[in-house]
Every structure is written in structure tokens, then in C-alpha cells.
Design a protein around this motif. Structure first.
Motif, PDB file in Angstrom:
ATOM      1  N   PHE A   1       0.840  -1.201   0.000  1.00  0.00           N
ATOM      2  CA  PHE A   1       0.000   0.000   0.000  1.00  0.00           C
ATOM      3  C   PHE A   1       0.873   1.249   0.000  1.00  0.00           C
ATOM      4  N   ALA A   2       1.923   1.251   0.802  1.00  0.00           N
ATOM      5  CA  ALA A   2       2.820   2.404   0.881  1.00  0.00           C
ATOM      6  C   ALA A   2       3.479   2.696  -0.472  1.00  0.00           C
ATOM      7  N   ARG A   3       3.864   1.642  -1.189  1.00  0.00           N
ATOM      8  CA  ARG A   3       4.471   1.833  -2.518  1.00  0.00           C
ATOM      9  C   ARG A   3       3.448   2.330  -3.535  1.00  0.00           C
ATOM     10  N   SER A   4       2.243   1.812  -3.462  1.00  0.00           N
ATOM     11  CA  SER A   4       1.203   2.163  -4.427  1.00  0.00           C
ATOM     12  C   SER A   4       0.590   3.533  -4.149  1.00  0.00           C
ATOM     13  N   CYS A   5       0.515   3.899  -2.903  1.00  0.00           N
ATOM     14  CA  CYS A   5      -0.179   5.126  -2.486  1.00  0.00           C
ATOM     15  C   CYS A   5       0.660   5.891  -1.463  1.00  0.00           C
ATOM     16  N   PRO A   6       1.815   6.404  -1.872  1.00  0.00           N
ATOM     17  CA  PRO A   6       2.705   7.043  -0.886  1.00  0.00           C
ATOM     18  C   PRO A   6       2.062   8.232  -0.162  1.00  0.00           C
ATOM     19  N   ARG A   7       1.269   9.027  -0.862  1.00  0.00           N
ATOM     20  CA  ARG A   7       0.636  10.176  -0.213  1.00  0.00           C
ATOM     21  C   ARG A   7      -0.363   9.702   0.850  1.00  0.00           C
ATOM     22  N   ASP A   8      -1.171   8.718   0.499  1.00  0.00           N
ATOM     23  CA  ASP A   8      -2.139   8.207   1.469  1.00  0.00           C
ATOM     24  C   ASP A   8      -1.451   7.510   2.634  1.00  0.00           C
ATOM     25  N   MET A   9      -0.329   6.866   2.374  1.00  0.00           N
ATOM     26  CA  MET A   9       0.413   6.235   3.466  1.00  0.00           C
ATOM     27  C   MET A   9       0.948   7.284   4.424  1.00  0.00           C
ATOM     28  N   GLU A  10       1.394   8.412   3.883  1.00  0.00           N
ATOM     29  CA  GLU A  10       1.867   9.508   4.729  1.00  0.00           C
ATOM     30  C   GLU A  10       0.726  10.027   5.604  1.00  0.00           C
ATOM     31  N   ILE A  11      -0.462  10.170   5.023  1.00  0.00           N
ATOM     32  CA  ILE A  11      -1.628  10.608   5.793  1.00  0.00           C
ATOM     33  C   ILE A  11      -1.964   9.578   6.862  1.00  0.00           C
ATOM     34  N   LEU A  12      -1.959   8.300   6.490  1.00  0.00           N
ATOM     35  CA  LEU A  12      -2.259   7.242   7.462  1.00  0.00           C
ATOM     36  C   LEU A  12      -1.272   7.269   8.619  1.00  0.00           C
ATOM     37  N   ARG A  13      -0.006   7.475   8.348  1.00  0.00           N
ATOM     38  CA  ARG A  13       0.991   7.555   9.429  1.00  0.00           C
ATOM     39  C   ARG A  13       0.671   8.708  10.384  1.00  0.00           C
ATOM     40  N   ARG A  14       0.271   9.860   9.837  1.00  0.00           N
ATOM     41  CA  ARG A  14      -0.089  11.003  10.691  1.00  0.00           C
ATOM     42  C   ARG A  14      -1.346  10.701  11.501  1.00  0.00           C
ATOM     43  N   VAL A  15      -2.321  10.055  10.871  1.00  0.00           N
ATOM     44  CA  VAL A  15      -3.548   9.684  11.574  1.00  0.00           C
ATOM     45  C   VAL A  15      -3.225   8.745  12.733  1.00  0.00           C
ATOM     46  N   ILE A  16      -2.360   7.762  12.480  1.00  0.00           N
ATOM     47  CA  ILE A  16      -1.962   6.823  13.535  1.00  0.00           C
ATOM     48  C   ILE A  16      -1.302   7.575  14.690  1.00  0.00           C
ATOM     49  N   GLN A  17      -0.404   8.473  14.361  1.00  0.00           N
ATOM     50  CA  GLN A  17       0.290   9.239  15.404  1.00  0.00           C
ATOM     51  C   GLN A  17      -0.715  10.069  16.220  1.00  0.00           C
ATOM     52  N   ASP A  18      -1.612  10.759  15.534  1.00  0.00           N
ATOM     53  CA  ASP A  18      -2.603  11.581  16.234  1.00  0.00           C
ATOM     54  C   ASP A  18      -3.542  10.714  17.079  1.00  0.00           C
ATOM     55  N   TYR A  19      -3.965   9.587  16.521  1.00  0.00           N
ATOM     56  CA  TYR A  19      -4.860   8.672  17.245  1.00  0.00           C
ATOM     57  C   TYR A  19      -4.181   8.181  18.525  1.00  0.00           C
TER      58      TYR A  19
END
Length: 87
Positions: A57-75
Motif C-alpha cells: 500500500f505504501a508503494r502504491s499510495c505514498p501520499r495516502d500512506m503519509e496521511i495514514l501515518r499522521r492519523v496513527i500518530q494523532d490517534y
């Protein structure tokens, strides 16, 4: 709870997986804002949500993976002791 992201290569696919496995409302759509609202206020999240095999997923959707990482951190900060993690 563990969610296996094997074969998930699009934003739509990851959000569909979240909807199905986490019991999101029928109206839920592929939006990070809707994901945030769902995990913090709408569904009862497990004590720990682990996402495995996320590299494709990170390779296919790097921008969304970056958002997901921020969401995880905030959560993890806002919802402690509940947490999400990548494994």
C-alpha cells in the motif's frame, strides 16, 4: 485486532477494508476525515489495531500512506491507551 493489508493498492480498497472489518457506518466513504471521525467517535475500536503487510500500500499510495501515518500518530496521542500500529 490485526488487519492484513496484503493486496491493498488503492485508497478506495483500504477504506473498504476499514469499513468492513471495523464496522463503520453504511455512509462511510473513502475519506481520511471520515476515517478519523469513525475511529475516534463512532465505532468502538479495539485496544490495539495492528496493520500488517502495509508496504505494498505504501508503494502504491505514498501520499495516502503519509496521511495514514499522521492519523496513527494523532490517534495514539488522543485516544491513549488505545492505539494503532504498523507491523
Amino acid at each position: 485486532m490485526t488487519l492484513d493489508l496484503t493486496g491493498i493498492t488503492s485508497k478506495t480498497a483500504i477504506h473498504q477494508l476499514f469499513k468492513e472489518k471495523l464496522g463503520f457506518e453504511e455512509w462511510y466513504g473513502p475519506s481520511w476525515d471520515a476515517f478519523w471521525d469513525s475511529v475516534v467517535a463512532i465505532v468502538e475500536m479495539p485496544p490495539v489495531l495492528t496493520l500488517t503487510n502495509w508496504e505494498e500500500f505504501a508503494r502504491s499510495c505514498p501520499r495516502d500512506m503519509e496521511i495514514l501515518r499522521r492519523v496513527i500518530q494523532d490517534y495514539n496521542q488522543e485516544m491513549a491507551p488505545k492505539r494503532m500500529m504498523l507491523d
